[in-house]
Design an enzyme around this catalytic site. Structure first.
Site, mmCIF file in Angstrom:
data_model
loop_
_atom_site.group_PDB
_atom_site.id
_atom_site.type_symbol
_atom_site.label_atom_id
_atom_site.label_comp_id
_atom_site.label_asym_id
_atom_site.label_seq_id
_atom_site.Cartn_x
_atom_site.Cartn_y
_atom_site.Cartn_z
ATOM 1 C CG ASN A 429 -1.842 1.220 1.213
ATOM 2 O OD1 ASN A 429 -1.860 2.096 0.516
ATOM 3 N ND2 ASN A 429 -3.124 1.015 1.904
ATOM 4 C CG ASP A 430 1.765 3.022 3.632
ATOM 5 O OD1 ASP A 430 0.711 3.507 3.338
ATOM 6 O OD2 ASP A 430 1.924 2.669 4.812
ATOM 7 C CB VAL A 431 5.833 0.667 -1.152
ATOM 8 C CG1 VAL A 431 6.667 0.427 0.216
ATOM 9 C CG2 VAL A 431 5.190 -0.664 -1.491
ATOM 10 C CB ALA A 470 1.735 5.346 6.338
#
Lengths: 503, 107
Positions: A429-431, A470
């Site tokens: 997700n965050d990456v 995050a």
């Protein structure tokens, strides 16, 4: 004679650690490097057991030593053999905590020894002391400082690692309160003041009480000394807990790496205590390398170490505001997704923690082989901090026999995305969050990401629309190019495999 | 002051080692590809288990009636061994997976 053999053994051990670390950082020799370091360690341990002597006296209590080695060895080997690859970060954290506790215990025993025989430690000066005298110059403050540092750092590393371990396996949730950082700094300050106070005033705490015979004296220790010592121990344990508790899951790898280097420093303190160069080399090497590794990891996430430690990432405050305004996302069915993948000429798979949790690495490899058989060029794009630790994804995929050459690092992958037909994001997700580039107010802003949006189509597999670690919404999911494929990574991949087989 | 100076004088060898090892540790790890970060962290984790030698010395020096040293030393020996053995075995398991392919070809 035996002591010189022992020092040769320590030299060999130290060289083995250095060579081992060097080889560990090269894919072709990594395994051999680990074995070299292990052999050096074994040699140093057995050398210490059989050859070590102080003041002409050999070590005794061999039975106890071997019992301890056997218990720890068997338990450690079993735990390490049985742990699942997904639980690896927890395991490293747990072992790290054990090392920290070991260092702290050593310091506790040495301190106890010091307050019972204070004047024997620095010089053999018992004979010059008169009854009722204090002799500040006879206690080496450096020695006391090293004991205290070993204890405090070891204890922090122990309690911090245990918290990191419990958080990673879900036993503990993030916890923070207002003013926590100030509170933590206050504890740290207390520890520093306590250590400097104890070191500076230690000599005044001892008084020669009675002279028994020319070489032996009885010493009285002021009661504040042990109190202060155990107070520092308690504060260090508390600091370790407080320090790790508020840090979000996304930052856990950084924290474990940092605690790893803490334990290295604590081990090096042991090296000072026993004038043992193998302990010193091993400890400092890990301390330095661990610190650098920590910094490298922070850099991969474009954050400073201070920021990780002081600013709590994600958690509560972030992400809530922008959640609703993103518009709508579209779903894709398994059969459509299968068709898309089947008729692409290049597919890039972006694995994330979701893949690890679902234990889907084997199915993922199956899908990859199946597509490759159908003439699709399949590769994996590995973000440096995908999963829970840097390199975590590589280990997982290697477990499933995915070829080394299929794994693209971020820079390579980003060059390939424009010519990629379909990207399959598996529980990452965050990456892949474009906000890291476009939205300066996002907590992710500045982190290098995988530019999956450059590909022609993006299929995102997730269990739900919940934000990632995050705690930030991901605009990628709402882009027209993106289709969502909800479900557990493993079952979705299995369905995809079945579908593609029928095409 | 003199106290500190004499300590530094006595420990100068050790201080040299510390300084050099810091540089060496940074140098050695600086070129590691990110693929190997996890095994490397795990291997480094095993290496700091060298603190076990301290635990062995504590145990071995303890007089038979010094129960604090005996019990804490025993506990420290167990924990230190856990760190060493567990650390090396876990690292080996990770690296074994990396190498599986090549080994099959050889055999």
């Amino acid at each position: 004679m035996e002591l010189s053999i022992l020092s040769i053994i320590y030299i060999i051990g130290s060289l083995a650690f250095i060579a081992g670390l060097k080889m560990l950082s090269d894919p072709a020799h990594a395994r051999r490097g680990n074995q070299v370091a292990a052999a050096g360690m074994g040699l140093a341990i057995f050398g210490a057991i059989f050859l070590y002597e102080t003041e002409g006296e050999k070590l005794h209590n061999h039975l106890w030593i071997f019992a301890g080695l056997a218990i720890g060895g068997i338990a450690g080997a079993l735990a390490a053999k049985k742990v699942k690859m997904t639980a690896m970060p927890e395991m490293v954290s747990l072992f790290n905590g054990m090392g920290g506790a070991c260092a702290a215990l050593i310091s506790i025993v040495e301190f106890d020894h010091l307050i019972k025989h204070p004047f024997a430690v620095s010089f053999n000066a018992s004979s010059v002391l008169a009854e009722g005298s204090v002799a500040p110059e006879l206690i080496s403050m450096g020695h006391v400082l090293i004991i205290l540092l070993g204890m405090a750092i070891g204890a922090m590393s122990f309690s911090g690692s245990m918290v990191a371990w419990a958080k990673l396996n879900g036993r503990l949730k993030d916890y923070s309160f207002k003013g926590q950082h100030v509170f933590n700094l206050f504890i740290l300050l207390l520890i520093i003041v306590g250590i400097s106070g104890l070191v500076a005033n230690i000599a005044g705490g001892f008084r020669v009480d009675a002279r028994l015979d020319p070489l032996s004296i009885r010493v009285v220790t002021a009661s504040w000394i042990p109190w202060l010592f155990y107070g520092i121990l308690f504060l260090s344990l508390a600091y370790g807990i407080q320090f790790v508790l508020p840090i979000g899951g996304a930052d856990m790898p950084v924290v474990i790496s940092l605690l790893n280097s803490f334990t290295g420093v604590a081990a090096a303190c042991g090296g000072f205590l026993y004038d043992n160069k193998a302990m010193l080399t091993g400890g400092i090497l890990v301390g330095a390398a661990g610190t650098l590794l920590t910094i490298l990891m922070c850099r991969a996430m474009n954050r400073s170490l201070i920021n990780v430690l002081v600013g709590s990432f994600g958690g509560q405050q972030a992400g809530e505001g922008s959640a609703q305004e993103q518009g709508s996302f579209k779903e894709i069915s398994v059969s459509d997704a299968a068709a898309v993948l089947n008729y692409s000429s290049r597919v890039m798979i972006v694995p994330g923690y979701g893949l690890a949790v679902a234990q889907a690495q084997h199915v993922c490899h199956e899908l990859e082989k199946l597509l490759a058989d159908k003439g699709v060029d399949v590769q994996y794009a590995i973000h440096p901090v995908a999963g829970r630790m840097p390199g975590h994804m590589n280990v997982l995929l290697a477990e499933a026999d995915v070829g080394y050459d299929k794994l693209m690092e971020m820079e390579q992958a980003n060059e390939l995305f424009p010519s990629t037909d379909a990207v399959l994001v598996l529980g990452a997700n965050d990456v892949v969050n474009p906000a890291a580039k476009s939205d300066p107010s996002s907590p992710l802003y500045g982190m290098p990401i995988l530019d999956v949006e450059l590909a022609k189509m993006v299929i995102v597999n997730k269990r739900s629309m919940k934000p990632g670690y995050a705690g930030v919404e991901n605009a990628l999911f709402f882009q027209p190019k993106t289709s969502m494929l909800f479900g557990d990574a493993k079952s979705v991949l299995q369905q995809l495999v079945t579908e593609i087989k029928t095409l | 002051m003199e106290n500190w100076l004499s300590w530094i004088y006595l420990q100068q060898e050790m201080i040299y080692i510390v300084a050099l090892m810091i540089l060496l540790g940074i140098e050695v790890i600086g070129r590691v590809p990110s693929v190997l970060h996890t095994p490397l962290m795990s291997g480094a984790n095993a290496i700091h288990g060298v603190v076990i030698i301290g635990a062995i010395i504590v145990m071995g020096k303890a007089e038979p009636d010094n129960y604090l040293a005996l019990s804490l030393g025993f506990l420290a020996t167990i924990l230190g061994t856990l760190n060493v053995v567990g650390g090396f075995v876990v690292t080996d398991r990770m690296l074994e997976m990396f190498k599986k392919k090549k080994k099959d070809e050889k055999s």
